[in-house]
Design an enzyme around this catalytic site. Structure first.
Site, PDB file in Angstrom:
ATOM      1  N   ASP A   9       0.819  -1.216   0.000  1.00  0.00           N
ATOM      2  CA  ASP A   9       0.000   0.000   0.000  1.00  0.00           C
ATOM      3  C   ASP A   9       0.849   1.261   0.000  1.00  0.00           C
ATOM      4  O   ASP A   9       0.332   2.360  -0.197  1.00  0.00           O
ATOM      5  CB  ASP A   9      -0.922  -0.008   1.226  1.00  0.00           C
ATOM      6  CG  ASP A   9      -2.030   1.030   1.142  1.00  0.00           C
ATOM      7  OD1 ASP A   9      -2.502   1.310   0.031  1.00  0.00           O
ATOM      8  OD2 ASP A   9      -2.428   1.569   2.190  1.00  0.00           O
ATOM      9  N   SER A  12      -7.414   5.703  -0.013  1.00  0.00           N
ATOM     10  CA  SER A  12      -7.580   4.423  -0.704  1.00  0.00           C
ATOM     11  C   SER A  12      -9.046   4.007  -0.646  1.00  0.00           C
ATOM     12  O   SER A  12      -9.685   4.116   0.402  1.00  0.00           O
ATOM     13  CB  SER A  12      -6.714   3.347  -0.048  1.00  0.00           C
ATOM     14  OG  SER A  12      -5.350   3.683  -0.130  1.00  0.00           O
ATOM     15  N   GLN A  32      -5.187  -1.027  -7.294  1.00  0.00           N
ATOM     16  CA  GLN A  32      -5.852  -0.177  -6.308  1.00  0.00           C
ATOM     17  C   GLN A  32      -6.507   1.010  -6.997  1.00  0.00           C
ATOM     18  O   GLN A  32      -5.940   1.591  -7.922  1.00  0.00           O
ATOM     19  CB  GLN A  32      -4.847   0.341  -5.271  1.00  0.00           C
ATOM     20  CG  GLN A  32      -5.478   1.151  -4.145  1.00  0.00           C
ATOM     21  CD  GLN A  32      -4.436   1.697  -3.185  1.00  0.00           C
ATOM     22  OE1 GLN A  32      -3.848   2.739  -3.449  1.00  0.00           O
ATOM     23  NE2 GLN A  32      -4.192   0.998  -2.091  1.00  0.00           N
TER      24      GLN A  32
END
Length: 296
Positions: free
Chosen positions: A211, A235, A285
């Protein structure tokens, strides 16, 4: 008054292990500790990694995680622990699937689905790892912070200087180091110290590290950075596919690109290679990249 000594690389790695290793509090219920010294919002990679470890605790040992998909619903509080409830959706002959809900203050902050498979042989191919400089040829983030002191926003330099359990060495310059617009970036990363032989712990560490920086790739296409006061980032979802064994405390190459952004959202992809060129993971993502009016 003397400065507080920086923790050693192994102390940082041990701290990461304590964060990832969730505690069972009841059947199919687990607790992840708060971020040591944390403040503000929880790091999304930490919540993903803890949710994965909770799922792993309910799966037979002959099955390893090969994919996970998570949706962030609310920001977490880094100063508080997180409760994880696991649903055992299926245990087949080859695959097992689990669903995990992460809860804080009585409300879900993350939904995660994870799949596990018994090891099998099969047809094999992969992308070729890009030809890039070795990590030893690149500057650490601490060295970059010292080099650019006085030239870049203090918030960004402070972030680079904070001791973290995952070390990164960037290959491609990115905002705010450069304002050239490019929808891609790459860096080497590793856990700073040794974290043992548990392959599941290395998978959780990879989920944690995957991440870092990924969302920023879609902003770099517009020469924008996390430190910019007119930008808001969050996110929205995170997907990880793990293809083979690796060690998260050895150098791994993270290659990222962003094929699209629009509607205040950015889509990002990543590939993770071992130093000997094996493709061990893919990541995707989507996140919020919203331009705002800075406050005075």
């Amino acid at each position: 008054m003397t400065d507080k000594p920086r923790p050693s690389p192994q102390q940082l790695a041990d701290s990461l292990v304590s964060v990832l290793d969730v505690e069972q509090v009841e059947e199919d219920f687990f607790r992840g500790i708060a971020t040591p010294g944390g403040r503000g919002r929880s790091f999304g990679g930490q919540v993903i990694a803890q949710a994965l470890m909770a799922a792993i605790r309910t799966v037979p040992g002959d099955r390893t995680n090969h994919s996970l998909h998570g949706y962030f619903m609310r920001p977490g509080d880094a100063t508080k622990p997180v409760l994880y409830q696991v649903e055992r959706d299926r245990d087949g002959r080859s695959f097992a699937t689990r669903r995990v809900v992460a809860v804080q203050n009585g409300q879900p902050i993350l939904n995660l689905a994870a799949s596990f498979q018994v090891e099998e042989e099969g047809l094999t191919h992969q992308d070729t790892m890009p030809d890039v400089p070795a990590p030893e040829e690149l500057k650490s983030e601490l060295e970059l912070a010292a080099e650019f002191k006085g030239e870049l926003p203090e918030m960004f330099l402070s972030w680079l200087s904070v001791p973290r359990p995952v070390e990164m060495r960037h290959i491609t310059p990115r905002p705010p180091f450069t304002r050239d617009a490019a929808p891609e970036q790459s860096y080497w990363f590793r856990v700073t110290g040794q974290i043992g032989e548990d392959a599941n712990l290395h998978r959780a560490a990879l989920a944690y590290a995957s991440d870092f920086g990924l969302l920023g790739t879609s902003a770099y296409a517009h020469a924008k950075a996390f430190a910019d006061p007119d930008m808001q980032f969050a996110s929205l979802d995170h997907a990880l596919w793990i293809h083979g064994p690796f060690r998260a405390d050895d150098w791994l190459l993270y290659v990222m690109d962003s094929p699209w952004s629009g509607g205040a959202r950015g889509f990002n992809r990543g590939r993770i290679f071992t130093r000997d060129g094996r493709l061990v993971a893919n990541v995707a993502q989507e996140g919020l990249i919203r331009q705002i009016t800075p406050r005075d």
